[in-house]
Design a protein around this motif. Sequence first.
Motif, PDB file in Angstrom:
ATOM      1  N   HIS A  80       0.761  -1.294  -0.017  1.00 44.31           N
ATOM      2  CA  HIS A  80       0.064   0.073   0.200  1.00 44.31           C
ATOM      3  C   HIS A  80       0.908   1.347   0.131  1.00 44.31           C
ATOM      4  CE1 HIS A  80       0.919  -0.707   4.204  1.00 44.31           C
ATOM      5  NE2 HIS A  80       1.034   0.656   4.380  1.00 44.31           N
ATOM      6  N   SER A 112      -0.187  -5.275   5.044  1.00 47.26           N
ATOM      7  CA  SER A 112      -1.564  -4.406   5.201  1.00 47.26           C
ATOM      8  C   SER A 112      -2.668  -5.458   4.605  1.00 47.26           C
ATOM      9  CB  SER A 112      -1.644  -3.070   4.628  1.00 47.26           C
ATOM     10  OG  SER A 112      -1.361  -3.158   3.265  1.00 47.26           O
ATOM     11  N   SER A 113      -4.090  -5.103   5.068  1.00 55.27           N
ATOM     12  CA  SER A 113      -5.119  -5.798   4.612  1.00 55.27           C
ATOM     13  C   SER A 113      -5.130  -6.270   3.227  1.00 55.27           C
ATOM     14  CB  SER A 113      -6.399  -5.454   5.128  1.00 55.27           C
ATOM     15  OG  SER A 113      -6.861  -4.398   4.780  1.00 55.27           O
ATOM     16  N   ARG A 116      -7.026  -3.166   1.935  1.00 56.99           N
ATOM     17  CA  ARG A 116      -6.377  -1.955   1.793  1.00 56.99           C
ATOM     18  C   ARG A 116      -5.572  -1.982   0.581  1.00 56.99           C
ATOM     19  NH1 ARG A 116      -2.208   1.040   6.296  1.00 56.99           N
ATOM     20  NH2 ARG A 116      -1.948   2.700   5.016  1.00 56.99           N
ATOM     21  N   GLN A 117      -4.744  -3.032   0.273  1.00 55.54           N
ATOM     22  CA  GLN A 117      -4.039  -3.061  -0.962  1.00 55.54           C
ATOM     23  C   GLN A 117      -4.804  -3.034  -2.163  1.00 55.54           C
ATOM     24  OE1 GLN A 117      -0.452  -5.670  -0.816  1.00 55.54           O
ATOM     25  NE2 GLN A 117      -0.432  -5.467   1.585  1.00 55.54           N
ATOM     26  N   ALA A 119      -7.392  -1.554  -2.672  1.00 55.32           N
ATOM     27  CA  ALA A 119      -7.986  -0.058  -2.902  1.00 55.32           C
ATOM     28  C   ALA A 119      -6.899   0.856  -3.699  1.00 55.32           C
ATOM     29  CB  ALA A 119      -8.604   0.517  -1.514  1.00 55.32           C
ATOM     30  N   TYR A 120      -5.726   0.359  -2.834  1.00 59.69           N
ATOM     31  CA  TYR A 120      -4.460   1.090  -3.363  1.00 59.69           C
ATOM     32  C   TYR A 120      -4.317   0.762  -4.821  1.00 59.69           C
ATOM     33  CZ  TYR A 120       0.148   3.114  -3.210  1.00 59.69           C
ATOM     34  OH  TYR A 120       1.632   3.747  -3.364  1.00 59.69           O
ATOM     35  N   ASP A 165     -10.297 -11.209   0.772  1.00 64.52           N
ATOM     36  CA  ASP A 165     -10.605  -9.963   1.089  1.00 64.52           C
ATOM     37  C   ASP A 165     -10.072  -8.670  -0.181  1.00 64.52           C
ATOM     38  OD1 ASP A 165     -11.531 -10.242   3.604  1.00 64.52           O
ATOM     39  OD2 ASP A 165      -9.811  -9.702   4.560  1.00 64.52           O
ATOM     40  N   GLU A 169     -12.914  -6.764  -2.691  1.00 59.87           N
ATOM     41  CA  GLU A 169     -12.634  -5.230  -2.743  1.00 59.87           C
ATOM     42  C   GLU A 169     -12.404  -4.971  -4.262  1.00 59.87           C
ATOM     43  OE1 GLU A 169     -12.640  -1.305  -1.317  1.00 59.87           O
ATOM     44  OE2 GLU A 169     -13.351  -3.157  -0.670  1.00 59.87           O
TER      45      GLU A 169
END
Length: 254
Positions: A80, A112-113, A116-117, A119-120, A165, A169
Amino acid sequence: MTRHHDRAPRRRARLFAAALALSALSALGALGGAALAADPAASAAKPEGHDVSGHQKDVDWRAAKEKGAAFVYVKATESHTYRNPYFARQYNGSRDAGMVRGAYHFALPDRSSGARQAAYFVAGGGGWRADGWTLPPALDLENDPYSKRKCYGLPPTALTGWIDDFSDEVHRLTGRRPVIYTTAKWWDDCTGGSRVFAREHPLWLARWAGSPGALPAGWSFWTFWQYADGSGRLPGDQNLFNGSPEQLRAFTRE
């Protein structure tokens, strides 16, 4: 891989995967079940492609196209915190040269989750649209390049949860499930041989050899095969698509 620094959509993806599998099996039958020769690109009438990252910097895309490149995956992000500084030029330059292209994310599941990655990644170029030129987002899962810890020091349940996850996402943000890049060994060791992802996630197999060999648990065919590293004719690593040029274009729209 060059490294480091809704049911309706799902049903369409499953139908396309089934059609591609049948095509692959038919092609294998026509070859009498024989493995590909030592130079897969020379022996198989499948679209050739490659993958690049910031290591390749400014690529001569016209020259790559003239050498036979039909598609390319471009590294967009890692974890991320990192974005490929050459991404925009590589991603847009390949499209301008007439190539189908997509973006991939190098996963670091211990940083990181998955959400999160993901979305990044999407914010950094990993989006998708059904324009006939954009490959689905791809998730690069392989050995930790920054330590000797096996499987990022995580148990199979944690890694499969992380992948789930990330996938959820990406799907929420783009409408596509990611292609999964991995080796049979990494997948079977680090996910415990999970079979749950094969149904909705196309396989990008990494195996630098003259034949695909055994596939990761769950998959019965590969969609992309990275068969050689950066020593081939095209910039970056060498790949094949398991279908016809028409199926490659259809894959961008499903």
